[in-house]
Scaffold this active site. Structure first.
Site, short mmCIF file in Angstrom:
data_model
loop_
_atom_site.label_atom_id
_atom_site.label_comp_id
_atom_site.label_asym_id
_atom_site.label_seq_id
_atom_site.Cartn_x
_atom_site.Cartn_y
_atom_site.Cartn_z
N HIS A 189 1.51 0.57 -4.73
CA HIS A 189 2.59 -0.37 -5.05
C HIS A 189 2.63 -0.64 -6.55
O HIS A 189 3.71 -0.71 -7.15
CB HIS A 189 2.38 -1.68 -4.30
N GLU A 231 -2.40 -0.93 -2.17
CA GLU A 231 -1.92 -1.87 -3.18
C GLU A 231 -1.76 -1.20 -4.53
O GLU A 231 -0.81 -1.48 -5.27
CB GLU A 231 -2.91 -3.04 -3.28
N CYS A 261 5.75 10.46 0.22
CA CYS A 261 5.03 9.58 -0.71
C CYS A 261 4.08 10.37 -1.59
O CYS A 261 3.83 9.98 -2.74
CB CYS A 261 4.28 8.50 0.07
#
Length: 498
Positions: A265, A262, A299
């Site tokens: 994000h 999270e 990523c």
């Protein structure tokens, strides 16, 4: 009953993986060379090296997996870099705030928060992590309801996100709420693990499904008022009203997974479709448990671009943290329920769905969108996928402790690879081999355009003539059959008249 089939690999191919990491833009290619040493670039080249050993190709286990159920264009580094242009001023802030909600200072709560802070500071190397004092759900005044699959109380995510947005510290890069209560984003959904508010860098995640055992007696329906409105008397955290918590080391690692997912994000990273990665979305608890604890090379480059750390220093910090977890966190005793055993797979009567964050809400008043890593169960098929039976995640050989030690060994291999002396020729050989391969078809997330053939009057006239003759023939045959039936049908009234 669903048949058990072997998992199948899902890949865009080495050429596409290389473009996703390095980019096809000349400026971003130069940025890649200047940002990483030869050893780091050879390590990151594992993303597209067909002989890779450190990172794994994605696997599809069922037709209901997130990859197939949520088709969309994958986010490469170039797309990510373009999305950061309007976020530059905010990235100057260096503090991540964790906001516990109904997490008291009892041993379980304090140990969990300590491990979460340590993991987060290692994962997001270069940022400071601050843990705010715990707040009671009653003071947030968020909506709530009894859980549909247990006697626990569930909190509505929107009220929590609104509270976090309105109480965000001035020096915060982002704020993440942490709770042991179950969450739900919409009335039609059974639960969600996490949700964030795009544009405001606030989110919330729940650890209820990762505890070693579910609460044996949660707040009952009359207790709803304790959360929907502030109580007149002293406020007690939810744990003190019936929560029986038991986090194993593996359960704690699952909490770290959803927290780091999270926070990524909130730092701008989208969902990942390239390799096995923490940033994969999940439509089931099974998929959430299977996600690795770290990022794929693509990523990882995104996160490094935001924070500017050296790769080996980050892996060394994560390695130290993992050693501490293995040495200090309570191990799973024989017969003790674990997150793998206590959390059942989704039954066949639960529809599972997850909204994409491709259309995020921009304010609290607008419909908020759970991120694609949030895991939601719908009560009806209209909310997404129809019915799905998820397979139970197998316990790794040797138990939960062995799974964490395996991750520790993987981190050691990453450190060893980054310590290697690498020449530019080594990189050239890998790139040359990949560039010689054929490019695979790559899904763009868009439906194919309808093919429009050039008009041809001759073909059009001929087609109309053929179809017209065919329909005329069928019409004549049907008329003849009706006439024959009418002539051969008996007429009883003729006999009565005679």
């Amino acid at each position: 009953m669903l048949q058990c089939r072997p998992a199948q690999e899902f890949s865009f191919g080495p050429r596409a993986l290389k473009d996703a990491l390095v980019s096809t833009d000349a400026a971003l290619q130069q940025l890649y060379v200047s940002a990483f040493s030869p050893a780091e670039r050879l390590f990151l080249a594992e993303a597209y090296n067909p002989q890779r050993t450190l990172f794994c190709t994605l696997l599809i286990r069922t037709g209901f997996d997130w990859l197939l159920s949520r088709p969309e264009a994958p986010e490469d580094f170039q797309t990510f870099h373009a999305s950061l242009q309007h976020r530059k001023p905010r990235l100057a802030r260096k503090h991540i705030y964790l906001q516990p909600i109904d997490l008291s200072e009892e041993p379980v709560g304090s140990s969990l928060l300590h491990q979460l802070c340590s993991c987060t500071e290692a994962f997001f190397l270069g940022l400071r992590v601050k843990c705010l004092p715990s707040v009671a759900a009653a003071s947030i005044r968020c909506s709530s309801r009894p859980s549909r699959d247990s006697d626990r109380l569930q909190l509505h995510t929107d009220g929590i996100l609104s509270f976090l947005k309105n109480n965000k510290p001035g020096d915060a890069l982002c704020v993440l709420g942490l709770t042991l209560s179950d969450l739900y984003p919409h009335e039609a959904w059974s639960f969600t693990f996490s949700k964030f508010l795009p544009g405001h860098e606030v989110g919330v995640c729940s650890f209820a499904r990762f505890s070693g055992e579910f609460p044996k007696s949660g707040p009952s329906a009359p207790d709803l008022a304790l959360v929907e409105a502030a109580a007149d008397g002293p406020e007690a955290p939810l744990q003190d009203r019936g929560w029986a918590l038991c986090f194993s080391a593996l359960g704690m690692v699952q909490c770290c997974k959803v927290t780091c997912h999270e926070l990524c994000h909130l730092l701008g990273l989208g969902n990942c479709r390239w390799l096995r990665c923490l940033m994969q979305g999940a439509l089931s608890l099974d998929e959430a448990l299977r996600r690795p604890l770290d990022l794929c090379p693509i990523c990882l480059r995104k996160l490094q671009h935001v924070l500017g750390f050296r790769l080996i220093e980050r892996y060394q910090r994560l390695y130290t943290w993992t050693q501490a977890v293995v040495g200090t966190w309570p191990s799973q005793e024989a017969g003790e329920p674990s997150v793998w055993e206590d959390t059942p797979p989704a039954s066949a009567d639960s529809g599972m769905c997850c909204e994409s964050d491709s259309e995020p809400g921009t304010s609290v008043s607008e419909p908020l969108t759970p991120d694609a890593g949030s895991h939601t169960f719908a009560s009806g098929p209209e909310e997404g996928l129809s019915y799905l039976a998820a397979s139970e995640a197998p316990l790794p050989p040797g138990g939960p402790a062995e799974a964490i030690k395996e991750h520790e060994r993987w981190l050691a291999m990453c450190i060893q690879a980054l310590q290697r002396e690498v020449a530019e020729e080594d990189l050239v050989q890998v790139d040359r081999a990949v560039d010689a391969l054929d490019r695979w078809e790559m899904f763009t997330g868009q439906l194919p355009a309808t093919r429009q053939d050039p008009p041809s009057s001759r073909d059009s006239v001929g087609l109309r003539k053929v179809l017209g003759d065919k329909f005329s023939s069928l019409r004549r045959k049907l008329s003849a059959r009706k006439l024959a039936r009418a002539e051969s049908a008996p007429r009883p009234w003729d006999g009565e008249e005679s």
